[in-house]
Each structure stands twice: as C-alpha cells, then as structure tokens.
Write an enzyme that holds these catalytic residues in place. Structure first.
Site, PDB file in Angstrom:
ATOM      1  CB  ILE A  93      -0.925  -0.007   1.231  1.00  0.00           C
ATOM      2  CG1 ILE A  93      -1.885  -1.199   1.146  1.00  0.00           C
ATOM      3  CG2 ILE A  93      -1.702   1.301   1.334  1.00  0.00           C
ATOM      4  CD1 ILE A  93      -2.686  -1.436   2.413  1.00  0.00           C
ATOM      5  CG  ASN A 108      -3.725  -1.584  -8.858  1.00  0.00           C
ATOM      6  OD1 ASN A 108      -2.792  -2.374  -9.035  1.00  0.00           O
ATOM      7  ND2 ASN A 108      -4.732  -1.856  -8.041  1.00  0.00           N
ATOM      8  CG  HIS A 110      -8.472  -4.844  -7.238  1.00  0.00           C
ATOM      9  ND1 HIS A 110      -7.666  -5.082  -6.142  1.00  0.00           N
ATOM     10  CD2 HIS A 110      -9.697  -5.309  -6.915  1.00  0.00           C
ATOM     11  CE1 HIS A 110      -8.391  -5.662  -5.200  1.00  0.00           C
ATOM     12  NE2 HIS A 110      -9.621  -5.814  -5.640  1.00  0.00           N
TER      13      HIS A 110
HETATM   14  N1  NHR Z   1      -1.838   2.345  -2.846  1.00  0.00           N
HETATM   15  C1  NHR Z   1      -2.772   3.303  -2.862  1.00  0.00           C
HETATM   16  N2  NHR Z   1      -2.524   4.418  -2.173  1.00  0.00           N
HETATM   17  N3  NHR Z   1      -3.935   3.195  -3.544  1.00  0.00           N
HETATM   18  C2  NHR Z   1      -4.196   2.078  -4.228  1.00  0.00           C
HETATM   19  O1  NHR Z   1      -5.340   1.997  -4.889  1.00  0.00           O
HETATM   20  C3  NHR Z   1      -3.259   1.007  -4.235  1.00  0.00           C
HETATM   21  C4  NHR Z   1      -2.058   1.191  -3.528  1.00  0.00           C
HETATM   22  C5  NHR Z   1      -1.100   0.165  -3.488  1.00  0.00           C
HETATM   23  C6  NHR Z   1      -1.336  -1.035  -4.122  1.00  0.00           C
HETATM   24  C7  NHR Z   1      -2.820  -2.587  -5.388  1.00  0.00           C
HETATM   25  C8  NHR Z   1      -3.894  -3.261  -4.515  1.00  0.00           C
HETATM   26  C9  NHR Z   1      -4.658  -4.337  -5.271  1.00  0.00           C
HETATM   27  O2  NHR Z   1      -4.821  -4.242  -6.497  1.00  0.00           O
HETATM   28  C10 NHR Z   1      -2.531  -1.243  -4.816  1.00  0.00           C
HETATM   29  C11 NHR Z   1      -3.489  -0.215  -4.883  1.00  0.00           C
HETATM   30  C12 NHR Z   1      -1.755  -4.424  -1.624  1.00  0.00           C
HETATM   31  C13 NHR Z   1      -2.668  -4.424  -0.559  1.00  0.00           C
HETATM   32  C14 NHR Z   1      -2.223  -4.792   0.837  1.00  0.00           C
HETATM   33  O3  NHR Z   1      -3.043  -4.944   1.715  1.00  0.00           O
HETATM   34  C15 NHR Z   1      -3.981  -4.055  -0.836  1.00  0.00           C
HETATM   35  C16 NHR Z   1      -4.347  -3.679  -2.106  1.00  0.00           C
HETATM   36  C17 NHR Z   1      -3.435  -3.673  -3.145  1.00  0.00           C
HETATM   37  C18 NHR Z   1      -2.135  -4.058  -2.898  1.00  0.00           C
HETATM   38  N4  NHR Z   1      -0.889  -4.920   1.093  1.00  0.00           N
HETATM   39  C19 NHR Z   1      -0.275  -5.229   2.383  1.00  0.00           C
HETATM   40  C20 NHR Z   1       0.367  -3.984   2.998  1.00  0.00           C
HETATM   41  O4  NHR Z   1       0.438  -3.941   4.231  1.00  0.00           O
HETATM   42  C21 NHR Z   1       0.826  -6.257   2.255  1.00  0.00           C
HETATM   43  C22 NHR Z   1       0.358  -7.540   1.682  1.00  0.00           C
HETATM   44  C23 NHR Z   1       1.495  -8.464   1.236  1.00  0.00           C
HETATM   45  O5  NHR Z   1       2.672  -8.054   1.224  1.00  0.00           O
HETATM   46  O6  NHR Z   1       1.187  -9.602   0.836  1.00  0.00           O
HETATM   47  O7  NHR Z   1       0.830  -3.081   2.266  1.00  0.00           O
HETATM   48  O8  NHR Z   1      -5.185  -5.271  -4.646  1.00  0.00           O
HETATM   49  C1  GAR Z   2      -2.853 -10.141 -10.702  1.00  0.00           C
HETATM   50  O1  GAR Z   2      -3.972 -10.980 -10.702  1.00  0.00           O
HETATM   51  C2  GAR Z   2      -3.226  -8.789 -10.126  1.00  0.00           C
HETATM   52  O2  GAR Z   2      -4.517  -8.362 -10.445  1.00  0.00           O
HETATM   53  C3  GAR Z   2      -3.120  -9.076  -8.665  1.00  0.00           C
HETATM   54  O3  GAR Z   2      -2.026  -9.952  -8.514  1.00  0.00           O
HETATM   55  C4  GAR Z   2      -1.798 -10.657  -9.726  1.00  0.00           C
HETATM   56  C5  GAR Z   2      -0.397 -10.375 -10.186  1.00  0.00           C
HETATM   57  O4  GAR Z   2       0.006 -11.322 -11.131  1.00  0.00           O
HETATM   58  N1  GAR Z   2      -2.896  -7.876  -7.927  1.00  0.00           N
HETATM   59  C6  GAR Z   2      -3.122  -7.800  -6.645  1.00  0.00           C
HETATM   60  O5  GAR Z   2      -3.665  -8.677  -6.012  1.00  0.00           O
HETATM   61  C7  GAR Z   2      -2.639  -6.514  -6.021  1.00  0.00           C
HETATM   62  N2  GAR Z   2      -2.912  -6.565  -4.634  1.00  0.00           N
HETATM   63  P1  GAR Z   2       1.319 -11.069 -12.007  1.00  0.00           P
HETATM   64  O6  GAR Z   2       2.434 -10.710 -11.066  1.00  0.00           O
HETATM   65  O7  GAR Z   2       1.574 -12.394 -12.653  1.00  0.00           O
HETATM   66  O8  GAR Z   2       1.014  -9.978 -12.993  1.00  0.00           O
END
Ligand code: NHR
Ligand code: GAR
Length: 220
Positions: A93, A108, A110
């Site tokens: 995040i 991004n 998702h």
């Molecule tokens: N940052 C912001 N400010 N806004 C968004 O919309 C973001 C972002 C960073 C990443 C991708 C997102 C997804 O597509 C994304 C969107 C990670 C987490 C999370 O909980 C949630 C959503 C997304 C990416 N991460 C944990 C954390 O504490 C760690 C989890 C891990 O390392 O496995 O950062 O889903």
């Molecule tokens: C994808 O399905 C993407 O949407 C998701 O992780 C996969 C990445 O695959 N993203 C998240 O869940 C972000 N939180 P890739 O590394 O093979 O592209």
C-alpha cells in the site's frame, strides 16, 4: 512521443510480460524504462532482465516506516523520469507521499469487479459472497485503496465448480492480460487521462468504466 513507463511488481509478472510484449511489437507507444520490485523472489525480475530492462530492488523490510519506504521509492524512480507508473501485482500500500508524486499518471489492475471486493483475497471473497460474475478492473491509483476512478473492467460468469485457483486463472488469461495492455496503450497515446471532471477516454468523460467490447482487436 514514446512514453517512459515504470512498472512496479511483487510477483510472477504475467501482466508485466504482457506489457513488455505490447511495447516490443508497437501496440503500446512506450518504453518500460524500469521494473521495480519490493521482493527479491519476484518472478517478474527475470522477465525484465530477459527483455533488457533496468531492474530496481527496493525491499520494504529495509525501511522503518511506510513513509520512509515511499520516500526511497520516489527518489529511486525519479532517476528514470517515468511519464506513467504501472502497478502490476505490486503488493505494498502506497502513502500519499508516493501517490502525490505521480498523481493522475498511475494505474493499477485489481482482480475484482470494483467497487466489489477491494483489498486482498478477492477470488475467495467472490465465492464466499456467491457472486454470479467476477473479473478485473483497471483504475487510476489515488489515496483511496482500490478506490480510484475506474477505466476498464472485464467480466465472466462464475461456474458452480470454480475454486479460487480456477477463478484466478480466468481473471488473468481472459481479462487482465487483455485490458491492462489496452489501458496502458491508451494512456501512452494520450487518449486516456484523469481530469478534474473524471476519467477522460477518447475525448469523453466516462460515467462508468468501459467493458471488454472497448478492447481493440490487437489486444484481444
Ligand atoms: N496504494 C494506494 N494508495 N492506492 C491504491 O489503490 C493502491 C495502492 C497500493 C497497491 C494494489 C492493490 C490491489 O490491487 C494497490 C493499490 C496491496 C494491498 C495490501 O493490503 C492491498 C491492495 C493492493 C495491494 N498490502 C499489504 C500492505 O500492508 C501487504 C500484503 C502483502 O505483502 O502480501 O501493504 O489489490
Ligand atoms: C494479478 O492478478 C493482479 O490483479 C493481482 O495480482 C496478480 C499479479 O500477477 N494484484 C493484486 O492482487 C494486487 N494486490 P502477475 O504478477 O503475474 O502480474
């Protein structure tokens, strides 16, 4: 003008590979100038190296706070002067400190039909909720996690025998690998932008994300 693209990854990098391929064959008028990973084990690193792209490894574990990490991220990326920042399976995040540096220039993908199922474990959530449909969404990244303005969504029907694994596989192959290169291509051509009025695509403000039918033949 060929856009300078930075891609942030944490994992396998299949979306990254689709972007590499689309830049290589000219479907995206862009050049990936750097791939940055927060995880040394990310499979996407080898994909970048194979394509001759600069790789930056920046582990969040080396930083005491999210702000300290994002400060390092901003300065590491600045050296590559990216026009567009693409999150492709990036799992950290980001704080307003990073978002502010690339406001309106960051996308991004998702793995859900946002606003349904923000956050992690979306395929499990779809099954638990009994959803009839699932898919993926490309959106502009803002301070609101998975809540930024949506650009394009692709969907398919959930089957009775689906598991989180089968859903993840279809989200990737039927949706993500098509809509993400398309969205980045639009952005690189200047056909997609985030304006004060909302998401502008081909000169029109979107009232809802476009669907798979908007995907050009070359990206299908
Ligand atoms: N940052 C912001 N400010 N806004 C968004 O919309 C973001 C972002 C960073 C990443 C991708 C997102 C997804 O597509 C994304 C969107 C990670 C987490 C999370 O909980 C949630 C959503 C997304 C990416 N991460 C944990 C954390 O504490 C760690 C989890 C891990 O390392 O496995 O950062 O889903
Ligand atoms: C994808 O399905 C993407 O949407 C998701 O992780 C996969 C990445 O695959 N993203 C998240 O869940 C972000 N939180 P890739 O590394 O093979 O592209």
């Amino acid at each position: 003008m060929t856009a300078r693209i930075a891609v942030l990854i944490s994992g396998e990098g299949r979306n990254l590979q689709a972007l590499i391929d689309a830049c290589a064959d000219g479907r995206i008028d862009g050049r990936i100038v750097v791939v940055l990973s927060n995880r040394a084990e990310a499979g996407g690193i080898a994909r970048a190296q194979r394509a001759g792209i600069a790789v930056e490894l920046l582990s969040h574990r080396d930083y005491a706070s999210r702000e300290a990490y994002d400060t390092a991220l901003v300065s590491r990326l600045a050296a590559y002067r990216p026009d567009i920042v693409v999150l492709a399976g990036f799992m950290r995040i980001l704080t307003p400190l990073f978002i502010g540096a690339y406001a309106g220039r960051m996308l991004n993908i998702h793995p859900s039909l946002l606003p349904r199922h923000p956050g992690l474990h979306t395929h499990e959530a779809v099954l638990a909720a009994g959803d009839a449909e699932h898919g993926a969404t490309v959106h502009f990244v803002t301070d609101e996690l998975d809540g930024g303005p949506r650009v394009i969504q692709g969907q398919f029907k959930v089957r009775a025998d689906d598991t989180p694994q089968t859903l993840a596989a279809r989200v990737m192959s039927e949706v993500e690998l098509k809509i993400y290169p398309q969205a980045v291509a639009w952005m690189a051509r200047g056909e997609l932008a985030l304006t004060a009025g909302g998401v502008e695509l081909h000169g029109r403000i979107l009232t809802a994300p476009v669907g798979m039918d908007a995907v050009e033949e070359a990206f299908r």
